[in-house]
Design a protein around this motif. Structure first.
Motif, PDB file in Angstrom:
ATOM      1  N   LEU A 115      -4.369 -10.149   2.321  1.00  0.00           N
ATOM      2  CA  LEU A 115      -5.435  -9.725   1.464  1.00  0.00           C
ATOM      3  C   LEU A 115      -5.718  -8.292   1.633  1.00  0.00           C
ATOM      4  O   LEU A 115      -5.893  -7.507   3.079  1.00  0.00           O
ATOM      5  CB  LEU A 115      -6.836 -10.442   1.808  1.00  0.00           C
ATOM      6  CG  LEU A 115      -7.834  -9.478   0.470  1.00  0.00           C
ATOM      7  CD1 LEU A 115      -8.669 -10.672   0.250  1.00  0.00           C
ATOM      8  CD2 LEU A 115      -9.033  -8.563   1.545  1.00  0.00           C
ATOM      9  N   THR A 116      -5.332  -7.304   0.142  1.00  0.00           N
ATOM     10  CA  THR A 116      -5.437  -6.268   0.767  1.00  0.00           C
ATOM     11  C   THR A 116      -5.732  -5.709  -0.700  1.00  0.00           C
ATOM     12  O   THR A 116      -6.340  -6.168  -1.135  1.00  0.00           O
ATOM     13  CB  THR A 116      -4.402  -5.156   0.379  1.00  0.00           C
ATOM     14  OG1 THR A 116      -4.270  -4.205   1.556  1.00  0.00           O
ATOM     15  CG2 THR A 116      -3.291  -5.490  -0.494  1.00  0.00           C
ATOM     16  N   GLY A 117      -6.546  -4.549  -0.306  1.00  0.00           N
ATOM     17  CA  GLY A 117      -7.776  -3.903  -1.709  1.00  0.00           C
ATOM     18  C   GLY A 117      -7.286  -2.406  -2.164  1.00  0.00           C
ATOM     19  O   GLY A 117      -6.626  -1.563  -0.984  1.00  0.00           O
ATOM     20  N   PHE A 169      -6.304  -7.015  -4.892  1.00  0.00           N
ATOM     21  CA  PHE A 169      -7.589  -6.814  -6.188  1.00  0.00           C
ATOM     22  C   PHE A 169      -7.304  -4.857  -5.766  1.00  0.00           C
ATOM     23  O   PHE A 169      -7.477  -4.020  -5.235  1.00  0.00           O
ATOM     24  CB  PHE A 169      -8.554  -7.793  -5.896  1.00  0.00           C
ATOM     25  CG  PHE A 169      -9.117  -7.131  -4.048  1.00  0.00           C
ATOM     26  CD1 PHE A 169      -8.352  -7.256  -2.931  1.00  0.00           C
ATOM     27  CD2 PHE A 169     -10.270  -5.819  -4.360  1.00  0.00           C
ATOM     28  CE1 PHE A 169      -9.732  -6.749  -1.742  1.00  0.00           C
ATOM     29  CE2 PHE A 169     -10.915  -5.155  -3.430  1.00  0.00           C
ATOM     30  CZ  PHE A 169     -10.370  -5.926  -1.164  1.00  0.00           C
ATOM     31  N   ALA A 220     -10.000  -2.698  -5.579  1.00  0.00           N
ATOM     32  CA  ALA A 220     -11.396  -2.069  -5.171  1.00  0.00           C
ATOM     33  C   ALA A 220     -11.887  -1.391  -6.354  1.00  0.00           C
ATOM     34  O   ALA A 220     -12.217  -0.074  -5.624  1.00  0.00           O
ATOM     35  CB  ALA A 220     -11.314  -1.879  -3.981  1.00  0.00           C
ATOM     36  N   HIS A 225     -15.395   0.228  -5.332  1.00  0.00           N
ATOM     37  CA  HIS A 225     -14.884   0.775  -3.909  1.00  0.00           C
ATOM     38  C   HIS A 225     -14.899   2.711  -4.170  1.00  0.00           C
ATOM     39  O   HIS A 225     -15.688   3.425  -3.787  1.00  0.00           O
ATOM     40  CB  HIS A 225     -14.096   1.173  -3.164  1.00  0.00           C
ATOM     41  CG  HIS A 225     -14.313  -0.135  -1.176  1.00  0.00           C
ATOM     42  ND1 HIS A 225     -14.357  -1.266  -1.521  1.00  0.00           N
ATOM     43  CD2 HIS A 225     -15.374  -0.022  -0.626  1.00  0.00           C
ATOM     44  CE1 HIS A 225     -14.833  -1.627  -0.169  1.00  0.00           C
ATOM     45  NE2 HIS A 225     -15.975  -1.245   0.117  1.00  0.00           N
ATOM     46  N   TYR A 274     -19.574   1.918   2.877  1.00  0.00           N
ATOM     47  CA  TYR A 274     -18.283   1.176   2.256  1.00  0.00           C
ATOM     48  C   TYR A 274     -17.671   0.331   3.137  1.00  0.00           C
ATOM     49  O   TYR A 274     -17.038  -0.729   3.085  1.00  0.00           O
ATOM     50  CB  TYR A 274     -17.928   2.653   2.324  1.00  0.00           C
ATOM     51  CG  TYR A 274     -16.247   2.227   1.879  1.00  0.00           C
ATOM     52  CD1 TYR A 274     -15.862   3.033   0.637  1.00  0.00           C
ATOM     53  CD2 TYR A 274     -15.301   2.212   2.900  1.00  0.00           C
ATOM     54  CE1 TYR A 274     -14.660   3.178   0.275  1.00  0.00           C
ATOM     55  CE2 TYR A 274     -13.956   1.649   2.505  1.00  0.00           C
ATOM     56  CZ  TYR A 274     -13.833   2.291   1.279  1.00  0.00           C
ATOM     57  OH  TYR A 274     -12.199   2.839   0.358  1.00  0.00           O
ATOM     58  N   MET A 308     -16.256  -3.436   2.305  1.00  0.00           N
ATOM     59  CA  MET A 308     -14.840  -3.438   2.614  1.00  0.00           C
ATOM     60  C   MET A 308     -14.459  -5.565   3.676  1.00  0.00           C
ATOM     61  O   MET A 308     -13.922  -6.016   4.026  1.00  0.00           O
ATOM     62  CB  MET A 308     -14.085  -3.037   2.742  1.00  0.00           C
ATOM     63  CG  MET A 308     -12.841  -3.314   3.971  1.00  0.00           C
ATOM     64  SD  MET A 308     -11.652  -1.589   3.496  1.00  0.00           S
ATOM     65  CE  MET A 308     -10.573  -2.221   4.861  1.00  0.00           C
ATOM     66  N   VAL A 310      -5.088  -8.795   6.771  1.00  0.00           N
ATOM     67  CA  VAL A 310      -4.768  -7.315   6.108  1.00  0.00           C
ATOM     68  C   VAL A 310      -3.483  -6.643   5.728  1.00  0.00           C
ATOM     69  O   VAL A 310      -3.731  -5.699   6.952  1.00  0.00           O
ATOM     70  CB  VAL A 310      -6.338  -7.012   6.699  1.00  0.00           C
ATOM     71  CG1 VAL A 310      -6.502  -5.995   5.611  1.00  0.00           C
ATOM     72  CG2 VAL A 310      -7.208  -7.689   6.914  1.00  0.00           C
ATOM     73  N   VAL A 323      -2.517  -2.604   5.677  1.00  0.00           N
ATOM     74  CA  VAL A 323      -3.293  -1.807   5.381  1.00  0.00           C
ATOM     75  C   VAL A 323      -2.815  -0.475   6.285  1.00  0.00           C
ATOM     76  O   VAL A 323      -1.761  -0.590   7.268  1.00  0.00           O
ATOM     77  CB  VAL A 323      -4.453  -2.205   5.437  1.00  0.00           C
ATOM     78  CG1 VAL A 323      -5.609  -2.171   4.388  1.00  0.00           C
ATOM     79  CG2 VAL A 323      -4.976  -2.073   6.687  1.00  0.00           C
ATOM     80  N   GLN A 371      -7.071   2.888   8.479  1.00  0.00           N
ATOM     81  CA  GLN A 371      -7.771   1.410   7.662  1.00  0.00           C
ATOM     82  C   GLN A 371      -8.503   1.089   8.319  1.00  0.00           C
ATOM     83  O   GLN A 371      -8.763   0.278   8.575  1.00  0.00           O
ATOM     84  CB  GLN A 371      -7.097   0.997   6.438  1.00  0.00           C
ATOM     85  CG  GLN A 371      -7.522   1.793   4.784  1.00  0.00           C
ATOM     86  CD  GLN A 371      -8.283   2.283   4.879  1.00  0.00           C
ATOM     87  OE1 GLN A 371      -9.330   1.167   4.529  1.00  0.00           O
ATOM     88  NE2 GLN A 371      -8.643   3.200   4.419  1.00  0.00           N
TER      89      GLN A 371
HETATM   90  N1  TRP Z   1     -11.015   1.294   1.852  1.00  0.00           N
HETATM   91  C1  TRP Z   1      -9.418   0.675   0.434  1.00  0.00           C
HETATM   92  C2  TRP Z   1      -8.750   2.119   1.015  1.00  0.00           C
HETATM   93  O1  TRP Z   1      -9.187   3.036   0.927  1.00  0.00           O
HETATM   94  C3  TRP Z   1      -9.409  -0.012  -0.032  1.00  0.00           C
HETATM   95  C4  TRP Z   1     -10.034  -1.504   0.380  1.00  0.00           C
HETATM   96  C5  TRP Z   1     -11.139  -2.080   0.131  1.00  0.00           C
HETATM   97  C6  TRP Z   1      -9.398  -2.265   1.430  1.00  0.00           C
HETATM   98  N2  TRP Z   1     -11.546  -3.253   0.255  1.00  0.00           N
HETATM   99  C7  TRP Z   1     -10.684  -3.279   1.143  1.00  0.00           C
HETATM  100  C8  TRP Z   1      -8.123  -2.853   2.215  1.00  0.00           C
HETATM  101  C9  TRP Z   1     -10.069  -4.743   1.637  1.00  0.00           C
HETATM  102  C10 TRP Z   1      -8.291  -3.656   2.631  1.00  0.00           C
HETATM  103  C11 TRP Z   1      -9.192  -5.240   2.525  1.00  0.00           C
HETATM  104  O2  TRP Z   1      -7.023   1.895   0.810  1.00  0.00           O
END
Ligand code: TRP
Length: 341
Positions: free
Chosen positions: A10-12, A43, A45, A48, A139, A143, A155, A157, A161
């Motif tokens: 999973l990644t955001g 997804f 975010a 965020h 934040y 997350m 994850v 990233v 992160q």
């Molecule tokens: N904080 C991540 C970024 O700034 C974005 C993010 C939000 C994320 N929720 C997450 C990444 C969950 C991985 C999983 O790039």
């Protein structure tokens, strides 16, 4: 024996700017590569992004352009769950629950929060929390919820992160310790870039390509603008005839990512021999990037337009995401004593 369930990745993606070549090399390409080995959940975010974006048109625009970019560049919504964070209310309910088991001290030590305080200190502001909203402070909890509510194993990233992923594991551990029994949150781990994607991609000024340095090369700008920004990449003033060191050149580092290995090798030799100028390199770079993007521009324009099929893709993704989130939230509600039975 039952077949092993594929692990969940999973990644955001935070929609805080127009997607650029650095996003592609650093995040989009490596994440899409993982979709063949993991069950993937990606997804936008958008909540965020609200910690820093105050302009409603901007938030809406970036959310749409980031989503359209991922689909255009190969995310297959039939194989990957793809949604907007804001469409999954379960996330925000769990966010409260997990804030109640998270030590405030853990948040005090979060890098982004500390960096914001350091900036105040450097600017001579006496209240170190000046200008810092609770969204920025919380934040990492939000997350952690993004990750934990989907039963995530890994994850993918950037290294920046890594603390956030550790926090998610930490918070899950605390919850399991406090409420453990028949229900437990899955402990996630981070996957960090290696190989080509581990090298940071330089922007037009030679520093890491980043929105905050205003040195990005956009992915889906019109051809003319792409040419202009590639022409604007810094280079030294070595004359065309002289031998050059490709490894000091931002344009060459970009070329390595967008041209074939043979073309890169050939360009290296030509630069080292002399007789090839930085301008020639930039032209070749433009051609490679543009050849790749040209056939994709139309698809992107269709997707990003209001009312496109993107809406249906995100709506389906939201349903799938909620279906996954609900059992986890129910488990949590039972574990804490809000729901019985
Ligand atoms: N904080 C991540 C970024 O700034 C974005 C993010 C939000 C994320 N929720 C997450 C990444 C969950 C991985 C999983 O790039």
């Amino acid at each position: 024996m039952a077949a092993q369930q594929p692990k969940v990745s999973l990644t955001g993606i935070k929609p805080t700017g127009e997607p650029h070549l650095g996003n592609y090399i650093g995040a989009i390409r490596p994440s899409l590569e993982l979709t063949s080995t993991y069950e993937s959940i990606y997804f936008i975010a958008d909540y965020h992004a609200l910690t820093s974006i105050r302009d409603r048109a901007e938030l809406a625009t970036y959310t749409r352009s980031v989503a359209a970019t991922w689909i255009t560049l190969g995310l297959d919504p039939a194989k990957t769950v793809f949604y907007r964070q804001s469409d999954v209310p379960e996330i925000f309910e769990l966010s409260w629950v997990l804030s109640c088991v998270t030590a405030k001290g853990l948040m005090n030590r979060a890098h982004a929060y500390k960096a914001a305080r350091d900036r105040n200190a450097e600017a001579g502001v006496t209240d170190l929390d000046a200008g810092i909203n609770m969204g920025l402070f919380n934040y990492p909890v939000l997350m952690a919820v993004d990750i934990l509510i989907m039963n995530t194993d890994v994850v993918p990233v950037g290294l920046d992160q890594s603390q956030h992923v550790e926090y998610a594991a930490d918070i899950a551990g605390t919850f399991n310790h406090l409420y453990g029994g028949s229900f437990a949150l899955k402990i996630p781990t981070g996957i960090f870039p290696s190989g080509a994607s581990a090298k940071t991609l330089p922007g037009t000024d030679g520093r890491k390509m980043s929105k905050s340095y205003r040195n990005t090369i956009p992915l889906f700008a019109p051809e003319k603008q792409l040419r202009k920004s590639i022409r604007g990449i810094v280079s030294d003033s070595t004359p065309v005839e002289s031998p050059k060191n490709p490894d000091t050149s931002a344009a060459f580092a970009l070329y390595e990512n967008f041209a074939s290995p043979e073309a890169v090798k050939d360009m290296r030799v030509r630069l080292e021999q002399g007789g090839t100028g930085w301008g020639d390199l930039k032209n070749a770079l433009f051609e490679s990037v543009n050849d790749w993007l040209s056939p994709l521009r139309e698809r992107y324009a269709d997707l990003v337009a209001p009312g496109s099929e993107l809406d249906a893709i995100l709506a389906t993704g939201a349903e799938q995401a909620r279906d996954r989130a609900q059992p986890v939230l129910t488990g949590v509600r039972r574990a804490i004593g809000i729901a019985t039975g």
